[in-house]
Scaffold this active site. Structure first.
Site, mmCIF file in Angstrom:
data_model
loop_
_atom_site.group_PDB
_atom_site.id
_atom_site.type_symbol
_atom_site.label_atom_id
_atom_site.label_comp_id
_atom_site.label_asym_id
_atom_site.label_seq_id
_atom_site.Cartn_x
_atom_site.Cartn_y
_atom_site.Cartn_z
ATOM 1 N N GLU A 439 0.840 -1.220 0.000
ATOM 2 C CA GLU A 439 0.000 0.000 0.000
ATOM 3 C C GLU A 439 0.870 1.265 0.000
ATOM 4 O OE1 GLU A 439 -3.290 -0.532 -0.534
ATOM 5 O OE2 GLU A 439 -3.224 1.630 -0.874
HETATM 6 C C1 FAD Z 1 2.534 -9.863 0.549
HETATM 7 C C2 FAD Z 1 2.310 -8.786 -0.447
HETATM 8 C C3 FAD Z 1 1.022 -8.422 -0.784
HETATM 9 C C4 FAD Z 1 0.804 -7.449 -1.766
HETATM 10 N N1 FAD Z 1 -0.479 -7.159 -2.157
HETATM 11 C C5 FAD Z 1 -0.669 -6.377 -3.256
HETATM 12 C C6 FAD Z 1 -1.958 -6.223 -3.829
HETATM 13 O O1 FAD Z 1 -2.947 -6.775 -3.338
HETATM 14 N N2 FAD Z 1 -2.096 -5.484 -4.954
HETATM 15 C C7 FAD Z 1 -1.029 -4.869 -5.546
HETATM 16 O O2 FAD Z 1 -1.211 -4.219 -6.556
HETATM 17 N N3 FAD Z 1 0.222 -4.968 -5.009
HETATM 18 C C8 FAD Z 1 0.426 -5.712 -3.896
HETATM 19 N N4 FAD Z 1 1.677 -5.861 -3.364
HETATM 20 C C9 FAD Z 1 2.774 -5.143 -3.970
HETATM 21 C C10 FAD Z 1 3.283 -3.999 -3.102
HETATM 22 O O3 FAD Z 1 2.350 -2.967 -3.064
HETATM 23 C C11 FAD Z 1 4.654 -3.575 -3.661
HETATM 24 O O4 FAD Z 1 5.567 -4.608 -3.343
HETATM 25 C C12 FAD Z 1 5.113 -2.246 -3.111
HETATM 26 O O5 FAD Z 1 4.334 -1.193 -3.627
HETATM 27 C C13 FAD Z 1 6.585 -1.951 -3.436
HETATM 28 O O6 FAD Z 1 6.866 -2.162 -4.791
HETATM 29 P P1 FAD Z 1 8.111 -3.075 -5.193
HETATM 30 O O7 FAD Z 1 7.991 -4.366 -4.463
HETATM 31 O O8 FAD Z 1 8.207 -3.114 -6.664
HETATM 32 O O9 FAD Z 1 9.352 -2.326 -4.599
HETATM 33 P P2 FAD Z 1 10.158 -1.145 -5.319
HETATM 34 O O10 FAD Z 1 9.217 -0.132 -5.860
HETATM 35 O O11 FAD Z 1 11.157 -1.735 -6.240
HETATM 36 O O12 FAD Z 1 10.908 -0.487 -4.079
HETATM 37 C C14 FAD Z 1 12.122 -0.999 -3.533
HETATM 38 C C15 FAD Z 1 12.665 0.027 -2.532
HETATM 39 O O13 FAD Z 1 12.975 1.250 -3.235
HETATM 40 C C16 FAD Z 1 12.267 2.331 -2.664
HETATM 41 N N5 FAD Z 1 11.828 3.243 -3.726
HETATM 42 C C17 FAD Z 1 11.230 2.916 -4.895
HETATM 43 N N6 FAD Z 1 10.987 4.030 -5.598
HETATM 44 C C18 FAD Z 1 11.427 5.080 -4.875
HETATM 45 C C19 FAD Z 1 11.447 6.490 -5.064
HETATM 46 N N7 FAD Z 1 10.932 7.068 -6.142
HETATM 47 N N8 FAD Z 1 12.008 7.252 -4.101
HETATM 48 C C20 FAD Z 1 12.504 6.700 -2.975
HETATM 49 N N9 FAD Z 1 12.506 5.368 -2.749
HETATM 50 C C21 FAD Z 1 11.974 4.576 -3.677
HETATM 51 C C22 FAD Z 1 11.079 1.717 -1.927
HETATM 52 O O14 FAD Z 1 10.612 2.536 -0.861
HETATM 53 C C23 FAD Z 1 11.672 0.403 -1.438
HETATM 54 O O15 FAD Z 1 12.356 0.603 -0.232
HETATM 55 C C24 FAD Z 1 1.906 -6.804 -2.367
HETATM 56 C C25 FAD Z 1 3.216 -7.152 -2.003
HETATM 57 C C26 FAD Z 1 3.420 -8.156 -1.089
HETATM 58 C C27 FAD Z 1 4.834 -8.558 -0.777
#
Ligand code: FAD
Length: 589
Positions: A439
């Site tokens: 989220e």
């Molecule tokens: C158990 C679980 C349930 C989930 N449920 C859902 C769901 O129901 N629906 C759905 O759509 N998604 C869902 N997600 C996905 C979740 O919302 C994402 O994993 C989350 O938004 C982070 O995206 P990412 O994993 O690609 O990490 P990334 O975006 O790759 O981020 C990696 C790190 O980089 C940082 N970062 C990235 N961009 C920036 C920036 N511009 N500035 C500063 N820091 C940055 C982040 O804060 C983080 O620390 C779920 C994930 C999990 C693990």
């Protein structure tokens, strides 16, 4: 694992941190009374403690099974969900015209705290259905609402929110799932979504997916995203379940925690394309998502509060029972329960104080949301909306951060037994971890706070909130109650630090990187200061009413003297450390 809903603390926070009675007195909440509130809380607490909590362990150990595209939830979960639905809990705050009870979000959030305290993996499913209801109610056509809303509100059908793709996580604008217009006005979707919570399961007959996708002629980035309703089963003309739609779960993730919640990779359009119906306007999908984001983010904050409460209860019970060492006053043949040791008491008090602070922030945010919808006039609704927008990232990130800290302290209080799975302390720690990630990661929340929320109304929204916090500090000073110790002084320092750090942030318009580098410590400073003040506000109310004053004052004092006192250091981290951080790349090698 036992969980006892903390009904007295919840009711007290609703009254004296969220000022629920004032909203009732102003006539904003129809004919709701505080007796109704107490009755709802008591029944939710009973269901959470007696029905959901006993399933938390089996959800963790058995998890969800995936075979031939079918997901089976842990034993007992289906029956518990059916009981939860028949209790009317899914539609507690949903509009009455669609079968909901139309109760305030503030009360719904208090219940969400309890569901999550009992079993976070259970509660996260309905949380997404509630988000789906919000999106459909606010943006869906009358036909879509008439077709889907009632069964989503009742919980007979569940919802999902599908944003994430392998290359599109925090950067939602990078998503590639395609939607083509079909001749009949519907759309055909093709693509892959990952990490979809409850993307497939056996709790309901149908699952209504809310999917973000891109039209062929869409502009790039977030301006070219549209929201679609994609049912697992299409409906026949009479509303009965028809053919299976072209959307399926490909697999379920193996993960650190919330094993009871199936996290699915979803494939759309293996064949002719998943049939989807547009929600809102084409290319306006992000606006639709923003509608429900405040509520969904706050709800995740309450996951942090709920799981922290459960961990605190467990740690206290263990510390009263486990005997090791002795106090100075004891004979060498005696042994003391570990709760007698000052360092253990420090941990327990931190757990209780951080949980209470986060609860107060979340409920105050929920009340701002309610007032933004139900306020007496347009100006009041606008101001409340700005307040809710300001507080939401703090409620989400501060509460989920402390959820991790408190569950970690629970492991520590248990010593070696905390590291062993059978106590359940390890599960709470593992489960808590995800709430800081999904989220919108907590880093993204902090960026949202400093780049979008502080500048609201030219800084007037944040200035008004800081003045309100100063008012609480003055009231503590004026109370002249020695039981508060250093509370007024420490909170006054914290509010000053927050005010200076805010001015620094607002002055970084031409130095965006410095603001981004300081965003996370700034959010912590904001949360700790607000939480400390709201605990003090509750202590003042307790003293006024003669209701548990000694314990509430002791908690507020502990927080001010041991946690809010960190505000000065956080201020330095922001204004001195953040600019320095930008020049420290060499340290990364
Ligand atoms: C158990 C679980 C349930 C989930 N449920 C859902 C769901 O129901 N629906 C759905 O759509 N998604 C869902 N997600 C996905 C979740 O919302 C994402 O994993 C989350 O938004 C982070 O995206 P990412 O994993 O690609 O990490 P990334 O975006 O790759 O981020 C990696 C790190 O980089 C940082 N970062 C990235 N961009 C920036 C920036 N511009 N500035 C500063 N820091 C940055 C982040 O804060 C983080 O620390 C779920 C994930 C999990 C693990």
């Amino acid at each position: 694992m036992t969980y006892r809903a903390p009904l007295a603390d919840i009711a007290f926070a609703l009254k004296h941190a969220a000022a629920l009675p004032a909203a009732i007195d102003e006539g904003l909440l129809a004919d709701l009374t505080m007796d109704d509130v107490d009755a709802v809380l008591a029944e939710a607490g009973r269901f959470a403690g007696e029905v959901i909590a006993p399933l938390n362990r089996v959800g963790d150990t058995v998890g969800t099974q995936f075979k031939d595209g079918v997901v089976t939830t842990a034993p007992g979960w289906k029956e518990a969900y059916a009981g939860w639905v028949s209790g009317g809990w899914n539609g507690l705050a949903a509009p009455a015209e669609w079968g909901g009870q139309g109760l305030p979000q503030t009360l719904n959030m208090a219940c969400l705290e309890m569901w999550n305290g009992a079993a976070m993996a259970f509660a996260v499913g309905p949380l997404l259905t509630i988000a789906a209801i919000d999106a459909l109610f606010a943006h869906g056509s009358e036909t879509l609402k008439a077709t889907y809303l009632k069964k989503l509100v009742s919980g007979e059908w569940a919802g999902t929110m599908q944003l994430t793709e392998p290359q599109a996580g925090s950067d939602v604008g990078a998503l590639r799932t395609r939607a083509e217009r079909a001749a009949d006005g519907s759309y055909r979707l093709k693509g892959q979504k990952i990490f979809i919570t409850y993307g497939e399961h056996d709790l309901t007959d149908n699952i209504i997916h809310f999917v973000l996708a891109r039209l062929p002629d869409a502009p790039p980035g977030t301006r070219g995203i549209s929201l679609f309703l994609v049912p697992k089963f299409l409906l026949n003309a009479d509303g009965s379940l028809g053919a299976r739609n072209d959307i399926r779960a490909h697999s379920v993730e193996h993960k650190l925690g919330i094993h009871g919640s199936p996290t699915c990779t979803m494939i759309l359009g293996d064949q002719a394309g998943a049939i989807g119906y547009l929600v809102g306007e084409e290319n306006a999908g992000m606006a639709c998502m923003f509608t429900m984001m405040n509520r969904a983010r706050l709800a995740v904050g309450l996951q942090g509060v709920g799981i922290a409460e459960g961990a605190t209860q467990q740690a206290l019970a263990y510390a009263r029972e486990r005997r090791q060492g002795r106090t100075a006053a004891m004979k060498s043949s005696e042994s003391a329960p570990i709760v007698a040791h000052p360092d253990v008491r420090r941990m327990l008090l931190s757990m209780r104080a951080l949980t209470g602070a986060a609860r107060a922030i979340c409920y105050a945010t929920a009340m701002a949301l309610d007032r933004s919808e139900r306020g007496g006039d347009a100006a009041a609704r606008k101001a409340a909306n700005a307040r809710a927008s300001l507080l939401t990232p703090i409620a989400k990130a501060f509460s989920t951060d402390i959820g991790i800290e408190v569950t970690s302290l629970n492991v520590q209080v248990h010593g070696g037994m905390g590291f062993i799975e059978e106590t359940g302390a390890a599960q709470l720690y593992r489960d808590s971890r995800i709430a800081a990630i999904y989220e919108g990661t907590n880093g993204i929340q902090a960026i949202d706070l400093v780049t979008r929320k502080l500048p609201l109304d030219g800084g007037a929204t944040v200035a008004a909130h800081i003045e309100e916090l100063r008012g609480i500090v003055k009231a503590v000073e004026a109370s002249n109650d020695p039981a508060f110790g250093w509370t007024a002084v420490r909170l006054a320092d914290a509010v000053d630090s927050l005010a200076r750090a805010t001015a620094w942030m607002l002055g970084r318009r031409n130095d965006a990187d410095a603001a981004l580098a300081g965003a996370t410590p700034y959010l912590r400073l904001y949360g700790a200061t607000t939480g400390g003040c709201l605990l003090a506000q509750q202590a003042l109310a307790a003293a006024r009413l003669g209701d548990d004053a000694a314990s509430r004052t002791a908690l507020a004092r502990f927080f001010a003297e041991n946690h809010a006192v960190q505000a000065g250091g956080l201020e330095r981290t922001i204004v001195e450390g953040a600019p320095g951080l930008l020049g420290a790349d060499a340290a990364l090698g």
